[in-house]
Write a protein that holds these residues in place. Structure first.
Motif, PDB file in Angstrom:
ATOM      1  N   MET A   1       0.749  -1.078  -0.001  1.00  0.00           N
ATOM      2  CA  MET A   1       0.059  -0.079   0.151  1.00  0.00           C
ATOM      3  C   MET A   1       0.919   1.162   0.073  1.00  0.00           C
ATOM      4  N   ALA A   2       0.738   2.187  -0.789  1.00  0.00           N
ATOM      5  CA  ALA A   2       1.415   3.403  -1.256  1.00  0.00           C
ATOM      6  C   ALA A   2       1.069   4.215   0.138  1.00  0.00           C
ATOM      7  N   ASP A   3       2.226   5.030   0.511  1.00  0.00           N
ATOM      8  CA  ASP A   3       2.446   5.886   1.642  1.00  0.00           C
ATOM      9  C   ASP A   3       1.942   7.051   1.429  1.00  0.00           C
ATOM     10  N   TYR A   4       0.717   7.473   1.344  1.00  0.00           N
ATOM     11  CA  TYR A   4       0.064   9.104   1.005  1.00  0.00           C
ATOM     12  C   TYR A   4       0.548  10.018   1.750  1.00  0.00           C
ATOM     13  N   TYR A   5       1.085   9.839   3.053  1.00  0.00           N
ATOM     14  CA  TYR A   5       1.609  10.735   3.654  1.00  0.00           C
ATOM     15  C   TYR A   5       3.012  11.243   3.150  1.00  0.00           C
ATOM     16  N   GLU A   6       3.607  10.324   2.869  1.00  0.00           N
ATOM     17  CA  GLU A   6       5.053  10.536   2.244  1.00  0.00           C
ATOM     18  C   GLU A   6       4.952  11.169   0.609  1.00  0.00           C
ATOM     19  N   VAL A   7       4.039  10.714   0.261  1.00  0.00           N
ATOM     20  CA  VAL A   7       3.925  11.380  -1.390  1.00  0.00           C
ATOM     21  C   VAL A   7       3.677  12.969  -1.177  1.00  0.00           C
ATOM     22  N   LEU A   8       2.923  13.190  -0.229  1.00  0.00           N
ATOM     23  CA  LEU A   8       2.440  14.712  -0.041  1.00  0.00           C
ATOM     24  C   LEU A   8       3.557  15.454   0.910  1.00  0.00           C
ATOM     25  N   ARG A  60      -9.727   7.809   7.486  1.00  0.00           N
ATOM     26  CA  ARG A  60      -9.872   7.114   8.392  1.00  0.00           C
ATOM     27  C   ARG A  60      -9.786   5.661   8.182  1.00  0.00           C
ATOM     28  N   MET A  61     -10.157   5.391   6.941  1.00  0.00           N
ATOM     29  CA  MET A  61     -10.256   4.004   6.501  1.00  0.00           C
ATOM     30  C   MET A  61      -8.705   3.774   6.280  1.00  0.00           C
ATOM     31  N   TYR A  62      -7.881   4.787   5.662  1.00  0.00           N
ATOM     32  CA  TYR A  62      -6.457   4.630   5.094  1.00  0.00           C
ATOM     33  C   TYR A  62      -5.707   4.174   6.437  1.00  0.00           C
ATOM     34  N   ASP A  63      -5.817   4.998   7.698  1.00  0.00           N
ATOM     35  CA  ASP A  63      -5.206   5.155   8.843  1.00  0.00           C
ATOM     36  C   ASP A  63      -5.446   3.617   9.510  1.00  0.00           C
ATOM     37  N   GLN A  64      -6.383   2.974   9.422  1.00  0.00           N
ATOM     38  CA  GLN A  64      -7.107   1.644   9.918  1.00  0.00           C
ATOM     39  C   GLN A  64      -6.194   0.605   8.804  1.00  0.00           C
ATOM     40  N   GLY A  65      -5.574   0.833   7.715  1.00  0.00           N
ATOM     41  CA  GLY A  65      -4.920  -0.313   7.067  1.00  0.00           C
ATOM     42  C   GLY A  65      -5.515  -0.521   5.661  1.00  0.00           C
ATOM     43  N   VAL A  66      -6.650   0.048   5.191  1.00  0.00           N
ATOM     44  CA  VAL A  66      -7.405  -0.058   3.990  1.00  0.00           C
ATOM     45  C   VAL A  66      -7.231   1.132   3.156  1.00  0.00           C
ATOM     46  N   ASP A  67      -6.714   0.918   1.984  1.00  0.00           N
ATOM     47  CA  ASP A  67      -6.639   1.910   0.799  1.00  0.00           C
ATOM     48  C   ASP A  67      -7.899   2.107   0.287  1.00  0.00           C
ATOM     49  N   PRO A  68      -8.608   3.044   0.073  1.00  0.00           N
ATOM     50  CA  PRO A  68      -9.728   3.463  -0.553  1.00  0.00           C
ATOM     51  C   PRO A  68      -9.812   3.298  -1.873  1.00  0.00           C
ATOM     52  N   ASP A  70      -7.947   1.314  -3.534  1.00  0.00           N
ATOM     53  CA  ASP A  70      -7.564  -0.038  -4.201  1.00  0.00           C
ATOM     54  C   ASP A  70      -8.877  -0.958  -4.044  1.00  0.00           C
ATOM     55  N   PRO A  71      -9.580  -1.263  -5.294  1.00  0.00           N
ATOM     56  CA  PRO A  71     -10.537  -2.286  -5.159  1.00  0.00           C
ATOM     57  C   PRO A  71     -10.510  -3.457  -4.643  1.00  0.00           C
ATOM     58  N   ASN A  72      -9.268  -3.901  -4.442  1.00  0.00           N
ATOM     59  CA  ASN A  72      -9.102  -5.120  -3.486  1.00  0.00           C
ATOM     60  C   ASN A  72      -8.385  -4.915  -2.034  1.00  0.00           C
ATOM     61  N   GLY A  73      -8.472  -3.808  -1.935  1.00  0.00           N
ATOM     62  CA  GLY A  73      -8.201  -3.361  -0.322  1.00  0.00           C
ATOM     63  C   GLY A  73      -8.808  -3.739   0.820  1.00  0.00           C
ATOM     64  N   GLY A  74      -9.846  -4.576   0.431  1.00  0.00           N
ATOM     65  CA  GLY A  74     -10.600  -4.997   1.817  1.00  0.00           C
ATOM     66  C   GLY A  74     -11.621  -3.843   2.224  1.00  0.00           C
ATOM     67  N   GLY A  75     -12.141  -4.129   3.093  1.00  0.00           N
ATOM     68  CA  GLY A  75     -13.305  -3.578   3.999  1.00  0.00           C
ATOM     69  C   GLY A  75     -14.535  -3.755   3.355  1.00  0.00           C
ATOM     70  N   PHE A  76     -15.717  -3.257   3.939  1.00  0.00           N
ATOM     71  CA  PHE A  76     -17.142  -3.411   3.565  1.00  0.00           C
ATOM     72  C   PHE A  76     -17.166  -2.888   2.276  1.00  0.00           C
ATOM     73  N   GLY A  77     -16.871  -1.955   1.852  1.00  0.00           N
ATOM     74  CA  GLY A  77     -16.892  -1.107   0.405  1.00  0.00           C
ATOM     75  C   GLY A  77     -16.043  -1.647  -0.497  1.00  0.00           C
ATOM     76  N   GLY A  78     -14.735  -2.226  -0.112  1.00  0.00           N
ATOM     77  CA  GLY A  78     -13.852  -2.291  -1.168  1.00  0.00           C
ATOM     78  C   GLY A  78     -13.398  -3.797  -1.627  1.00  0.00           C
ATOM     79  N   ALA A  79     -13.791  -4.821  -0.660  1.00  0.00           N
ATOM     80  CA  ALA A  79     -13.476  -6.181  -0.850  1.00  0.00           C
ATOM     81  C   ALA A  79     -14.033  -6.598  -2.142  1.00  0.00           C
ATOM     82  N   ALA A  80     -15.150  -6.469  -2.418  1.00  0.00           N
ATOM     83  CA  ALA A  80     -15.920  -7.060  -3.595  1.00  0.00           C
ATOM     84  C   ALA A  80     -15.624  -5.879  -4.792  1.00  0.00           C
TER      85      ALA A  80
END
Length: 382
Positions: A1-8, A60-68, A70-80
């Motif tokens: 997962m890309a480090d968005y904080y580092e990118v900015l 908040r999702m990203y801080d919890q380890g889910v990349d919004p 990434d369509p395969n990043g997991g979570g209720f809205g992203g896993a499928a």
């Protein structure tokens, strides 16, 4: 997962303002129009990082380890690979559960504007500056785009607490669900202007008339559209101005007719000049220029002045030509002495003339009796 904080280039505890400032700095640095096309991927990466970190829920999702992103990043809205909020939004026409909603910025980009200007042929030949008056939205001079009076600032909306939207529970066939809609009191902005500027009524812009100078390139053709970046309509509350498009029309000239990069004109000369030849001066856009009419010039013959036509667009100063069409003027009235001289000339010059077919362009002329130049003149005078 890309480090968005580092990118900015910001810390994980960075505030919304710090993230926004970092994004503006990085987007300018890596924009392909500025840094070059090789930085296009980096520019997309910066935009992806800002898309996540500027949205509280996605962050908040990203801080919890889910990349919004990434369509395969997991979570209720992203896993499928789909977002349940989008599905319910299709039923209710609103964002489901508030999702990625937030306050709508008051500052909005302006729209593009369109104007027309007519130039003379001389300006099209050499280029120049044309001036056009336009009426469009301009920055309010009193509040400088803030929309507030007396230096005041917008205050947090007491109804939505600055969120810009209101939530409510509705009954559906699936049970009770939470929906959201823009706050009616602040119109989704999250803030209220209690003391709006009286000049612009809180919009930060007013309709204004101004004159704009347009740089016209040499060789421009009729109905060309020019673009003036950031000269269009100013956006709400001082938002970036759109572009101004100018449709350029070239007026007809009294002397010249344009054909590509060449200029055509017609000059009338007496018949004696056509027979004997003559030197004369004609007007051009470069001043008076001399041309020579050769002896024996016929009707509709042309004389060319090289390099005095229209500047070739995007060339190194190269120009077309002036093509002067000769119009031989036959006098309608002559004295008895002049008639006798012409008849004598006709007898000696046209006595052995023969009938022949001649043509000019696609339509052939009619053949008949001998048609020497002075025979034509004699017919015209009879």
């Amino acid at each position: 997962m890309a480090d968005y904080y580092e990118v900015l280039g910001v810390d994980r505890t960075a505030s919304e303002d710090e993230i926004k400032k970092a994004y503006r700095r990085m987007s300018r640095k890596y924009h392909p129009d500025i840094a070059g096309p090789e930085f296009e991927d980096k520019f997309k990466e910066v935009n992806s990082a800002y898309e996540v970190l500027s949205d509280p829920d996605k962050r908040r999702m990203y801080d919890q380890g889910v990349d919004p992103n990434d369509p395969n990043g997991g979570g209720f809205g992203g896993a499928a690979g789909f977002d349940m909020g989008d599905i319910f939004g299709q039923f209710f026409g609103q964002s489901f559960g508030g999702g990625s909603q937030g306050p709508v910025p008051r500052t909005q980009p302006g729209r593009d504007s369109l104007a027309n200007v007519t130039i003379d042929l001389r300006t099209a030949v050499f280029g120049g500056t044309a001036h056009v008056d336009i009426r469009t939205m301009a920055l309010c001079p009193d509040c400088k785009g803030s929309g507030t009076a007396n230096g005041s600032s917008p205050v947090t909306c007491p109804d939505c607490k600055g969120r810009g939207f209101a939530q409510k529970v509705v009954r559906t066939m699936l049970g009770q669900m939470m929906t959201s809609a823009p706050c009616e009191r602040c119109e989704g902005h999250g803030t209220i202007i209690e003391s709006p500027c009286p000049s612009c009524m809180g919009h930060g812009r007013i309709r204004s008339k101004r004159s704009v100078g347009v740089s016209v390139p040499a060789g421009i053709t009729d109905d060309t559209r020019l673009r003036l970046a950031s000269q269009g309509e100013v956006g709400e509350c001082g938002g970036a101005a759109g572009d101004l498009y100018i449709d350029v029309h070239v007026a007809q000239d009294k002397t010249f007719v344009r054909d590509g990069d060449d200029l055509h004109c017609w000059i009338e000369i007496p018949m004696s000049w056509a027979v004997l030849g003559h030197d004369l001066d004609i007007d051009t856009f470069d001043g008076r220029r001399g041309i020579s009419i050769p002896a024996g010039t016929q009707q509709d013959d042309t004389v060319t002045l090289d390099g005095l036509g229209v500047t070739r667009l995007r060339s190194q100063g190269e120009r077309g030509d002036i093509i002067a069409h000769v119009v031989v003027v036959i006098p309608r009235k002559v004295t008895d002495k002049e008639r006798r001289l012409i008849e004598e000339f006709a007898e000696s010059h046209d006595a052995d003339a023969e009938s022949r077919h001649v043509s000019q362009g696609p339509k052939p002329r009619q053949a008949g009796k001998p048609r020497g130049f002075f025979s034509k003149l004699k017919d015209a005078l009879s």
